[in-house]
Write an enzyme that holds these catalytic residues in place. Structure first.
Site, PDB file in Angstrom:
ATOM      1  N   HIS A 185       1.094  -1.545  -0.137  1.00  0.00           N
ATOM      2  CA  HIS A 185      -0.008  -0.405   0.144  1.00  0.00           C
ATOM      3  C   HIS A 185       0.752   1.343   0.104  1.00  0.00           C
ATOM      4  CE1 HIS A 185      -3.323  -2.960   0.530  1.00  0.00           C
ATOM      5  NE2 HIS A 185      -2.747  -3.327   1.950  1.00  0.00           N
ATOM      6  N   CYS A 186       1.627   1.054  -0.668  1.00  0.00           N
ATOM      7  CA  CYS A 186       2.810   2.239  -0.142  1.00  0.00           C
ATOM      8  C   CYS A 186       2.918   3.120   0.373  1.00  0.00           C
ATOM      9  CB  CYS A 186       2.610   3.370  -2.241  1.00  0.00           C
ATOM     10  SG  CYS A 186       2.355   3.366  -3.712  1.00  0.00           S
ATOM     11  N   ALA A 187       3.813   1.286   1.387  1.00  0.00           N
ATOM     12  CA  ALA A 187       4.070   2.023   2.657  1.00  0.00           C
ATOM     13  C   ALA A 187       5.184   1.474   3.768  1.00  0.00           C
ATOM     14  CB  ALA A 187       2.416   1.849   3.823  1.00  0.00           C
TER      15      ALA A 187
END
EC number: 2.8.1.7
Length: 406
Positions: free
Chosen positions: A363-365
């Site tokens: 999740h781009c995290a």
């Protein structure tokens, strides 16, 4: 008055389709939301009946398109309660907005030895631009850590601030955990120490009313496509006093006053100095239609409906014995989870076969995945068009996977 969910669902054409022979359950709006017919019609109408290049056109179509574009700028300012339309910059999305601040404000005002603060829950778009800036300028990045419940402890902020600290970049709502940060209190503490504050509102503007003046932040950023608007359009809000001091990031047409091969170039005032080249005019029109749509429904009414649905979803999901939920009890928009030891991609693939769309991965995290010591998570996100029946389908799908895979 009850929330008009049946009418709302009828406004979104894509929700009527089937996927893999099943009625679609769309639980991926935090990645990108579906579009109401009003937004689709607005873009179509502009391309079919009113398209022209904006700025400097003497003919009627150009003048009309320019007037409509600037009217949306005013509309956005009203939507987030900015002091002036001239504090609103059209960008491609949240990512470009943060990069603009990092490359214009950051490179103009920060020097070697300065420090900036980000949090452990940020999207990569609010990490990587600051890392690139820090590497180039010799600026230190300090990380505000999470608590065990996936929240920020506001008393931890003071320990990160000293006389070198210049800027805080923080998300309003986590794109993974749904954590709703106390932005007004955070900004007040940061401003008391003289910091400039950027707030990532990409996961907030569709779920609750936003008042940037009440929040007190210097910059606020969000994307249109998560707000039921078109892709390729977003907003950077900046306080006028700061914007007027910031140099352009990109050069080209529309952002200049004068250009001379011998005398150099002078630049337009903000916000236009930050809008080089031909804008995504149709996207701007569509964004205006999206704002009209959520405003007509009422952000408070949307918030209340979604919070009721969130409480129901968390209660139902918590009944699945092998399911791990991540994040705080009180949250907005998103639910991150894993099912036993099964990889998130496998869970997402099975759900897709049942017509249920969720998001899987990091999740781009990635720093947040490292915090929880997992490679990936499943994420179901709730929007104004989701229902208890959608939640029930998700729960039934997960129970079926649990039974199949053990």
């Amino acid at each position: 008055m009850s929330f008009p969910i049946e009418r709302v669902r009828a406004d979104f054409p894509l929700l009527s389709r089937q996927v893999n022979g099943q009625p679609l359950v769309y639980l991926d709006s935090a990645a990108s939301a579906q579009k109401p017919q009003a937004v689709i019609d607005k873009e179509l109408h502009f391309y079919r009946d009113g398209y022209a290049a904006v700025h400097r056109g003497i003919h009627s179509l150009s003048a009309e398109a320019t007037q409509q574009m600037e009217a949306v700028r005013t509309q956005v300012a009203d939507f987030i309660h900015a002091a002036s339309a001239e504090e609103i910059i059209f960008v491609r999305g949240t990512t470009e907005a943060i990069n603009l601040v990092a490359n214009s404000y950051g490179r103009h005002f920060l020097v070697t030895g300065d420090s900036i603060i980000i949090t452990e829950m940020e999207h990569h778009a609010n990490i990587v631009p600051w890392q690139m800036l820090a590497q180039d300028l010799g600026v230190e990045i300090r990380v505000w850590p999470l608590t065990a419940t996936g929240e920020l402890e506001i008393t931890d902020l003071a320990a990160l601030i000293d006389d070198t600290t210049r800027l805080l970049a923080v998300t309003q709502i986590s794109n993974v955990l749904g954590t709703v940060n106390p932005i007004k209190d955070i900004v007040a503490q940061a401003k008391a120490a003289g910091l400039v504050v950027l707030v990532d509102g990409a996961q907030a503007v569709m779920h609750q009313p936003v008042d940037v003046q009440a929040l007190g932040c210097d910059f606020y950023v969000f994307s249109g496509h998560k707000l039921y608007g078109p892709s390729g359009i977003g907003i950077l809000y900046g306080k006028s006093a700061l914007l007027q001091q910031m140099p352009p990031w990109e050069g080209g047409g529309a952002m200049i006053k004068t250009v001379s091969l011998t005398q150099g170039t002078t630049f337009a005032d903000a916000p236009w100095r930050f809008e080089a080249g031909s804008p995504n005019t149709a996207g701007i029109m569509g964004l205006g239609a999206a704002i009209d749509y959520v405003t007509e429904l009422g952000l408070l009414q949307i918030q209340q409906y979604e919070q009721s649905l969130m409480h129901y979803a968390l209660a139902q999901l918590s009944q699945i014995k092998s399911l791990t939920l991540y994040g705080p009890t009180e949250r907005a928009g998103v639910i991150a989870f894993n099912l036993g030891l099964h990889h998130a991609y496998d869970v997402g693939s099975f759900l897709d076969q049942y017509g249920i769309a969720i998001r899987t991965g990091h999740h781009c995290a990635m720093p947040l995945m490292a915090f929880y010591q997992v490679p990936s998570m499943c994420r179901a996100s709730l929007a104004l068009y989701n229902t208890r029946e959608d939640v029930d389908r998700l729960v039934a799908g997960l129970q079926r996977i649990e039974k199949l895979l053990g």
